[in-house]
Design a protein around this motif. Structure first.
Motif, mmCIF file in Angstrom:
data_model
loop_
_atom_site.group_PDB
_atom_site.id
_atom_site.type_symbol
_atom_site.label_atom_id
_atom_site.label_comp_id
_atom_site.label_asym_id
_atom_site.label_seq_id
_atom_site.Cartn_x
_atom_site.Cartn_y
_atom_site.Cartn_z
ATOM 1 N N LEU A 166 51.275 72.550 96.157
ATOM 2 C CA LEU A 166 51.575 73.574 97.150
ATOM 3 C C LEU A 166 50.999 73.221 98.512
ATOM 4 N N ASP A 167 51.829 73.364 99.547
ATOM 5 C CA ASP A 167 51.365 73.345 100.932
ATOM 6 C C ASP A 167 51.477 74.778 101.441
ATOM 7 N N ILE A 168 50.359 75.429 101.704
ATOM 8 C CA ILE A 168 50.354 76.830 102.123
ATOM 9 C C ILE A 168 50.003 76.920 103.597
ATOM 10 N N VAL A 169 50.919 77.474 104.368
ATOM 11 C CA VAL A 169 50.716 77.661 105.805
ATOM 12 C C VAL A 169 50.594 79.154 106.076
ATOM 13 N N GLN A 170 49.487 79.574 106.703
ATOM 14 C CA GLN A 170 49.244 80.984 106.967
ATOM 15 C C GLN A 170 49.550 81.340 108.421
ATOM 16 N N THR A 171 50.444 82.298 108.594
ATOM 17 C CA THR A 171 50.744 82.835 109.915
ATOM 18 C C THR A 171 51.494 84.146 109.756
ATOM 19 N N ASP A 172 51.259 85.085 110.666
ATOM 20 C CA ASP A 172 52.010 86.334 110.650
ATOM 21 C C ASP A 172 53.283 86.221 111.480
ATOM 22 N N ALA A 173 53.460 85.100 112.181
ATOM 23 C CA ALA A 173 54.664 84.889 112.987
ATOM 24 C C ALA A 173 55.859 84.602 112.081
ATOM 25 N N VAL A 174 57.045 85.039 112.512
ATOM 26 C CA VAL A 174 58.273 84.766 111.771
ATOM 27 C C VAL A 174 58.772 83.377 112.143
ATOM 28 N N ILE A 175 58.892 82.507 111.158
ATOM 29 C CA ILE A 175 59.270 81.117 111.418
ATOM 30 C C ILE A 175 60.721 80.871 111.007
ATOM 31 N N ASP A 176 61.261 79.759 111.490
ATOM 32 C CA ASP A 176 62.567 79.270 111.061
ATOM 33 C C ASP A 176 62.335 78.342 109.876
ATOM 34 N N LEU A 177 62.775 78.758 108.690
ATOM 35 C CA LEU A 177 62.480 77.980 107.486
ATOM 36 C C LEU A 177 63.053 76.576 107.545
ATOM 37 N N LEU A 178 64.264 76.449 108.083
ATOM 38 C CA LEU A 178 64.892 75.143 108.150
ATOM 39 C C LEU A 178 64.144 74.234 109.111
ATOM 40 N N GLU A 179 63.810 74.761 110.281
ATOM 41 C CA GLU A 179 63.116 73.971 111.296
ATOM 42 C C GLU A 179 61.720 73.570 110.842
ATOM 43 N N GLU A 180 61.042 74.478 110.126
ATOM 44 C CA GLU A 180 59.678 74.207 109.675
ATOM 45 C C GLU A 180 59.632 73.538 108.304
ATOM 46 N N ARG A 181 60.803 73.199 107.772
ATOM 47 C CA ARG A 181 60.897 72.542 106.465
ATOM 48 C C ARG A 181 60.134 73.322 105.393
ATOM 49 N N ALA A 203 48.310 85.961 106.327
ATOM 50 C CA ALA A 203 46.958 85.780 105.810
ATOM 51 C C ALA A 203 46.573 86.853 104.804
ATOM 52 N N SER A 204 47.051 88.075 105.003
ATOM 53 C CA SER A 204 46.684 89.163 104.091
ATOM 54 C C SER A 204 47.233 88.918 102.691
ATOM 55 N N GLN A 264 43.261 92.735 120.420
ATOM 56 C CA GLN A 264 44.511 92.483 119.711
ATOM 57 C C GLN A 264 44.373 91.182 118.947
ATOM 58 N N VAL A 265 44.934 91.134 117.752
ATOM 59 C CA VAL A 265 44.792 89.952 116.910
ATOM 60 C C VAL A 265 46.158 89.494 116.421
ATOM 61 N N SER A 266 46.189 88.302 115.845
ATOM 62 C CA SER A 266 47.465 87.724 115.427
ATOM 63 C C SER A 266 47.729 87.855 113.937
ATOM 64 N N ASP A 267 46.765 88.383 113.162
ATOM 65 C CA ASP A 267 47.028 88.553 111.730
ATOM 66 C C ASP A 267 46.217 89.705 111.170
#
Length: 301
Positions: free
Chosen positions: A127-142, A104-105, A223-226
């Motif tokens: 553009l499809d912009i998805v905001q998250t601080d979590a580390v994703i699997d690029l292949l799985e999340e397309r 998000a930052s 505690q926060v997620s981003d």
């Protein structure tokens, strides 16, 4: 040996990959070479140039001043070469949908101000912009491209460095008025310190104390997620926050936030990269256009 006998562009590409991926082994995987071959290539390059570009150690690589200058020039030269080849070819037009994952930052402070320029330059890209601080699997999340902050783990992903930003502790003037501005680590331990609710490389805040770097645990009541949520909480006076400089620079200039404990700041930097899957052949023109644009315009400091 004449210059025509040396693949100077190939050397530049490997050298740039070593710098951007932080080591010979990661660069070797990306370039489909062995670490030994990469090391020898860099050695030959240094010998030909007559100067050391990289200081090697068992833990990390560090660029010399000459290496920094050569890296900056190399990236520009390689970008010009790519552009020349694209212009000389049939010229696939960047078009289609790009799925971008970002924290998000970065989305708020770096990406959003640049989006009008990018979309005006490439009107056929969506553009499809998805905001998250979590580390994703690029292949799985397309996902085509992801923005990653902090040290990169070894993987099959290719990375382009967008910059590095200094970390700083901040608080609102109202919070400091109520609880006092800490000047020592002992005083800081009495203050509410906001944290993240996901695993991080460093579990705590680093400080320079009596000539050594120590880590103070984060024991706040929120505690926060981003990082953007944490910034808003700091502005609201909930507690102290340790955030990337580029996210709070305007707040500090406007007086919404105040730097704290700068005398004990170790000056550590958080690197920001754009990562993508690049092992399956040439990148689509739409993805290449976004990566080139981010590398040129989205410089994180």
């Amino acid at each position: 040996m004449s210059r025509i006998d040396v693949n100077r562009f190939g050397e530049m590409e490997v050298f740039v990959r070593v710098v951007e991926m932080g080591g010979f082994s990661a660069a070797a995987r990306a370039c489909r070479m062995t670490p030994s071959a990469v090391s020898k290539l860099i050695g030959r390059l240094e010998a030909r140039l007559g100067t050391r570009l990289v200081n090697r150690s068992t833990r990390k690589l560090q660029l010399t001043p000459e290496g920094c200058a050569f890296y900056e020039r190399s990236t520009r030269i390689l970008a010009d070469l790519d552009e020349a080849e694209r212009n000389a070819s049939s010229g696939e037009k960047p078009a289609g949908r790009i799925r971008l994952n970002t924290n998000a930052s970065f989305a708020t402070h770096i990406l959003a101000p640049l989006l009008p320029e990018f979309l005006a330059k490439y009107p056929d890209i969506t553009l499809d912009i998805v905001q998250t601080d979590a580390v994703i699997d690029l292949l799985e999340e397309r996902t085509d491209v992801a923005i990653r902050a902090g040290p990169l783990k070894s993987s099959s992903l290719i990375a382009r460095k967008l910059g590095a930003t200094r970390m700083t502790i901040v608080a609102s003037p109202g919070f400091l008025e109520r609880f006092g501005k800490p000047k020592t680590i002992a005083e800081l331990e009495k203050h509410n310190r906001l944290g993240f609710c996901y695993a991080r490389i460093r579990e705590g805040w680093p400080f320079v104390h009596e000539g050594e770097v120590i880590t103070l645990p984060v024991t706040g009541n929120v505690q926060v997620s981003d990082g953007e949520a944490m910034r808003q909480l700091a502005i609201a006076g909930v507690g102290l926050a340790r955030l990337a400089a580029f996210t709070v620079r305007e707040d500090i200039e406007a007086g919404r936030l105040v730097p704290v404990m700068e005398n004990c700041n170790p000056g550590d930097l958080e690197e920001v990269h754009a990562v993508y899957l690049g092992q399956g052949g040439p990148l689509p023109a739409r993805v290449r256009a976004l990566l080139d644009f981010l590398a040129e315009r989205a410089r994180v400091t």
